[in-house]
Design a protein around this motif. Sequence first.
Motif, short mmCIF file in Angstrom:
data_model
loop_
_atom_site.label_atom_id
_atom_site.label_comp_id
_atom_site.label_asym_id
_atom_site.label_seq_id
_atom_site.Cartn_x
_atom_site.Cartn_y
_atom_site.Cartn_z
N GLY A 162 22.39 -8.24 26.03
CA GLY A 162 22.70 -8.32 27.45
C GLY A 162 22.56 -6.98 28.15
N PHE A 163 22.67 -7.03 29.46
CA PHE A 163 22.74 -5.82 30.27
C PHE A 163 23.86 -5.98 31.29
CE2 PHE A 163 18.60 -4.46 28.79
CZ PHE A 163 18.72 -3.08 28.84
N LEU A 164 24.55 -4.89 31.53
CA LEU A 164 25.56 -4.86 32.58
C LEU A 164 25.06 -3.90 33.66
CD1 LEU A 164 28.41 -5.26 33.79
CD2 LEU A 164 29.16 -3.35 32.37
N LEU A 165 24.84 -4.43 34.85
CA LEU A 165 24.44 -3.60 35.98
C LEU A 165 25.63 -3.48 36.94
CD1 LEU A 165 20.96 -5.24 36.84
CD2 LEU A 165 21.58 -3.78 34.92
N THR A 166 25.91 -2.26 37.40
CA THR A 166 26.98 -2.10 38.38
C THR A 166 26.39 -1.58 39.69
OG1 THR A 166 27.48 0.14 37.60
CG2 THR A 166 28.74 -1.67 36.62
N LEU B 55 20.41 -24.54 37.31
CA LEU B 55 20.81 -23.15 37.56
C LEU B 55 22.31 -23.01 37.73
CD1 LEU B 55 19.91 -20.25 37.89
CD2 LEU B 55 19.36 -20.72 40.28
N GLU B 56 22.97 -24.09 38.19
CA GLU B 56 24.43 -24.03 38.35
C GLU B 56 25.11 -23.73 37.02
OE1 GLU B 56 26.22 -27.19 40.83
OE2 GLU B 56 27.87 -27.18 39.38
N TYR B 57 24.47 -24.18 35.92
CA TYR B 57 25.03 -23.87 34.60
C TYR B 57 24.80 -22.40 34.24
CZ TYR B 57 25.78 -23.69 29.60
OH TYR B 57 26.23 -23.33 28.36
N HIS B 58 23.62 -21.88 34.53
CA HIS B 58 23.24 -20.56 34.03
C HIS B 58 23.72 -19.41 34.90
CE1 HIS B 58 20.64 -22.16 30.82
NE2 HIS B 58 20.44 -23.15 31.66
N LEU B 59 23.89 -19.66 36.19
CA LEU B 59 24.32 -18.60 37.12
C LEU B 59 25.80 -18.78 37.43
CD1 LEU B 59 23.71 -16.24 39.07
CD2 LEU B 59 23.06 -17.96 40.78
N ARG B 60 26.61 -17.82 37.01
CA ARG B 60 28.05 -17.93 37.19
C ARG B 60 28.59 -16.85 38.11
NH1 ARG B 60 28.96 -19.56 31.44
NH2 ARG B 60 27.53 -21.30 31.19
N HIS B 61 29.83 -16.99 38.49
CA HIS B 61 30.45 -16.07 39.44
C HIS B 61 31.91 -15.90 39.05
CE1 HIS B 61 31.18 -15.02 43.98
NE2 HIS B 61 31.47 -14.04 43.17
N GLU B 62 32.29 -14.67 38.71
CA GLU B 62 33.67 -14.40 38.31
C GLU B 62 34.22 -13.22 39.10
OE1 GLU B 62 34.51 -13.95 34.21
OE2 GLU B 62 33.35 -15.68 33.57
N ALA B 63 35.46 -12.86 38.79
CA ALA B 63 36.07 -11.68 39.42
C ALA B 63 36.93 -10.98 38.39
CB ALA B 63 36.90 -12.08 40.63
N LEU B 64 37.15 -9.68 38.60
CA LEU B 64 38.01 -8.91 37.71
C LEU B 64 39.44 -8.94 38.22
CD1 LEU B 64 35.89 -5.68 37.16
CD2 LEU B 64 35.98 -7.74 35.74
N PRO C 115 18.13 -23.54 28.08
CA PRO C 115 17.50 -22.22 28.06
C PRO C 115 18.54 -21.15 27.71
CG PRO C 115 16.65 -23.47 29.89
CD PRO C 115 17.75 -24.30 29.28
N LEU C 116 18.16 -20.23 26.80
CA LEU C 116 19.16 -19.39 26.13
C LEU C 116 19.47 -18.12 26.93
CD1 LEU C 116 17.83 -19.94 22.51
CD2 LEU C 116 20.03 -20.71 23.41
N TRP C 117 20.02 -18.31 28.14
CA TRP C 117 20.43 -17.15 28.94
C TRP C 117 21.52 -17.56 29.92
CZ3 TRP C 117 19.80 -17.15 34.33
CH2 TRP C 117 19.02 -18.21 34.84
N GLU C 118 22.27 -16.55 30.37
CA GLU C 118 23.29 -16.73 31.40
C GLU C 118 23.29 -15.48 32.28
OE1 GLU C 118 26.47 -18.78 28.30
OE2 GLU C 118 27.05 -17.03 29.48
N CYS C 119 23.63 -15.65 33.53
CA CYS C 119 23.74 -14.52 34.45
C CYS C 119 25.07 -14.67 35.20
CB CYS C 119 22.57 -14.53 35.43
SG CYS C 119 22.61 -13.19 36.63
N THR C 120 25.91 -13.63 35.14
CA THR C 120 27.23 -13.72 35.77
C THR C 120 27.40 -12.62 36.81
OG1 THR C 120 28.14 -14.60 33.71
CG2 THR C 120 29.72 -13.80 35.34
N LEU C 121 27.67 -13.01 38.04
CA LEU C 121 28.05 -12.06 39.08
C LEU C 121 29.54 -11.80 38.95
CD1 LEU C 121 26.14 -13.55 42.14
CD2 LEU C 121 25.67 -11.37 41.02
N ILE C 122 29.92 -10.53 39.01
CA ILE C 122 31.33 -10.16 38.82
C ILE C 122 31.78 -9.33 40.01
CG2 ILE C 122 32.97 -8.96 37.33
CD1 ILE C 122 30.96 -9.45 35.02
N HIS D 55 19.11 -14.65 24.67
CA HIS D 55 19.00 -14.67 23.22
C HIS D 55 17.95 -13.67 22.76
CE1 HIS D 55 18.85 -16.12 19.11
NE2 HIS D 55 19.95 -16.80 19.37
N HIS D 56 18.24 -12.99 21.65
CA HIS D 56 17.33 -11.98 21.12
C HIS D 56 15.99 -12.60 20.73
CE1 HIS D 56 16.34 -8.04 19.95
NE2 HIS D 56 17.43 -7.69 19.32
N ALA D 57 15.97 -13.90 20.48
CA ALA D 57 14.70 -14.57 20.16
C ALA D 57 13.80 -14.65 21.39
CB ALA D 57 14.96 -15.97 19.61
#
Lengths: 480, 480
Positions: B49-53, B107-116, B142-149, B164-166
């Motif tokens: 993964g990658f974490l972008l701030t 996309l509703e499954y793969h793109l998420r939205h959370e908060a700290l 599809p083996l990916w997820e994207c979360t807005l935080i 996924h690393h594959a």
Amino acid sequence: MKAQVAATMLQARSGMPPQKRGDGSMVKLNAQDASFLAMESSNAPMHIGFLLTFKLPAKAPADFMQKLHAKLARFAVDVQPFNLRLKQQEGWSKLQPEWEVDEAVDLEYHLRHEALPWPGGERELGLAISRLHSLPLERSRPLWECTLIEGLQPGRFALYMKIHHALADGVGLMNQLSQILAESPRGASLPPWSAPVAAAPAPKATQAADDDWRRFFEGLLGKIGKPKPERKGASGLPRGPRCILNGNTTGRRRFATQRLELARVKAIAKAADATVNDVVLAVCSGVLRTYLEEVDRIPKDSLLVSVPVALPREAGQTIGNSVAGVHAPLATHIADPKKRLLAIRDAMRDAKEEFNRLPVALNRAINSLGMLAMMMVPKRENTDPENAAFTNLTISNVPGPKQKLYFNGAEMDGMYPVSVLAGDHRLNITVLGYHEGLHFGFIACPDTLSSVQKLAVRLPLALRELERAVGIGRAARVNA
Amino acid sequence: MKAQVAATMLQARSGMPPQKRGDGSMVKLNAQDASFLAMESSNAPMHIGFLLTFKLPAKAPADFMQKLHAKLARFAVDVQPFNLRLKQQEGWSKLQPEWEVDEAVDLEYHLRHEALPWPGGERELGLAISRLHSLPLERSRPLWECTLIEGLQPGRFALYMKIHHALADGVGLMNQLSQILAESPRGASLPPWSAPVAAAPAPKATQAADDDWRRFFEGLLGKIGKPKPERKGASGLPRGPRCILNGNTTGRRRFATQRLELARVKAIAKAADATVNDVVLAVCSGVLRTYLEEVDRIPKDSLLVSVPVALPREAGQTIGNSVAGVHAPLATHIADPKKRLLAIRDAMRDAKEEFNRLPVALNRAINSLGMLAMMMVPKRENTDPENAAFTNLTISNVPGPKQKLYFNGAEMDGMYPVSVLAGDHRLNITVLGYHEGLHFGFIACPDTLSSVQKLAVRLPLALRELERAVGIGRAARVNA
């Protein structure tokens, strides 16, 4: 004397103090608990949950939630079922699973802390619980998680508790959660995984087992002995009409909540000479009609609903399940809201009379139509174009506390069940009466049943429709 | 000419435009990609993964994140690898997995939205990413997820991307993520899963493959041909000393970040006549010494580190892996910080000279010490009390963009790799150079290696220690 059966059942379930750490020996699972493990798959997770919402205390500091989390994290996990994990077994032993005591539960894993994105409303809360409830529990650890959720507006927070159905049923989990709640803002609040035996608060669930709930359960139990049985399949089980509510599912879940004022529900019940529970079923029936019309079609026969009923626990049973299932018609084939309510009411009255003529109904319910049978209805083998494999959905009633409760000074303003999908069901509605409200938790598989949150959103409209149908608030209707 | 090898490698990897939706035919996985699926287990998840701030734009409205989420959710998922899923296969076909195009990714499954939760600092962010990175990807999608935080303070937000690393290696994912970033606050920002081929921005990764990175990779590659080999096991692989960094793991992960000013690292490098990467290794070596002393012991021989190196991609390869692994000593057995840095520097110089004498080193690296070999070192079969099964940990360098980048008007102020644990490793450190900072991502298994966040917290202290050791900031030391 028969009128006391249901109340006794509930007392038997809730009167047990939590059991402190065991002696390290194994605990064998009973057949029903074991079945929840055996039936579980990635498409059919078998955990249940509760969502509790709270008002932040007046002038709560910014670090209120951080300190609450730190406080809860200090308690050792030494109460069953929270300190039990599945024993690793090989070969044939896997067929007889056992719990073993985990002497060093890593609470940092089980107790989590999240926040809702802006604006922190019911939608954001529903999506967060959907995400959490879609994740399976890890079988190598004690099968539960507890998540504190901050950012709920206005000035609120939430607690979501998830536990495997093999460890607790809804009533059992409700009782465990009651351990953390106090009857005044200044009362002590211990986490359920660490409640001291001596100081366990008096169980509160029995207080909800009033005449109304008792009549509801009696009515449902009575359905078993109905002289003219519903249509049945080759298995002898009654069957609902085939519709979009049944079929395959994935493991993904969508959760939505709604709260109805108990006083308004009672007023409708009074006006129609019905029970609160007749009205609950009629309101669910109303939103299901609108929903089915929109996404599929309304079956010409009434939907058939499964209703889990709590059973007396065996002596010494503090964990696991003690539940049977009965079924009832929802009168969804009747368009007129008043006629629909009266049809449900009359069916329930018939049922109660029959129940009184059939003292063995309880045993028959356990043996012929238990939860186990409902859960084990195969998911994909129904080739009958007319009939569902069994019932169409589950509507479950978990009796809850009647008085206002508090958690570390914060008033609980909502207590919502988050349930499991049984058999080939794609929807479950579980209702909990707490204080002055009826709290509805809708859980569905969004990959096969879309936009189930519409059911929750429309529930107040269905309530209003019933009010008008029985003549409440005529003036408001004229003015509208 | 040899000095151009590494730069060419990186250009070959990043020069590919994203490939639009395929014709529905299957894509076979190469052996390395397939191995990441075959090796995956609940205790060894194989996603990266990658974490972008980002800094919120000035005067961003309260609904900035809600609108950003809604905007991203409108793009169709039609770019590889984001629209690929594993084909369901039976029997022997499972041994040769294939990707198939999912024409209707939800996309509703793969793109998420959370908060700290409050206070929304680096600790809360680290815990959130730890939780997200501990969850396996669902193999039916599809083996990916994207979360807005949201809720990162002060006035910031984050984006976490998991794949996924594959489907991608670190450099590949970095390039995919670069698609969403613009070089000015007013530049267009498209999600990586929907970037139009024609408008794909120029790849930026090559710009980081400057002389310094190239020298680093060359140096490491040179180690392969070293005349006096390190101690080796029966397999012929070099082996690090046995210590707490190696052994079994669970699937749980703890993530922590740290950022060092590139200018300070460069100043140390200049003062010691070393490279930036010598200093990076020396700083990691420093915090590892302190950490090992605290939780276990410092081995009397130097730790051995694996370093994945990007390889040229095959023609037309836009997904999957193209990585080899080499190894290097960390000089952890030397207590004096200056001597440690110089030992690392000298080892790297030797390595570079040897590299220049061995033009076939690259091929040898692929064949004898590839990532595959490292990943497949068995986890639990090391009964040697003295030696690790292979290397002790992985320190990976992913070249990143040099110029400041923006996402929907928000300046990116951090870009942290979130990596995978290889073989019997319990710790991975991956470093990314972006703009004026070196961004360190520490990932570890907290069930078997506790408090790894201490490594991140202490990194600036190790940097300061090196500064003092080479004579930078003497005045500050005297005054302290």
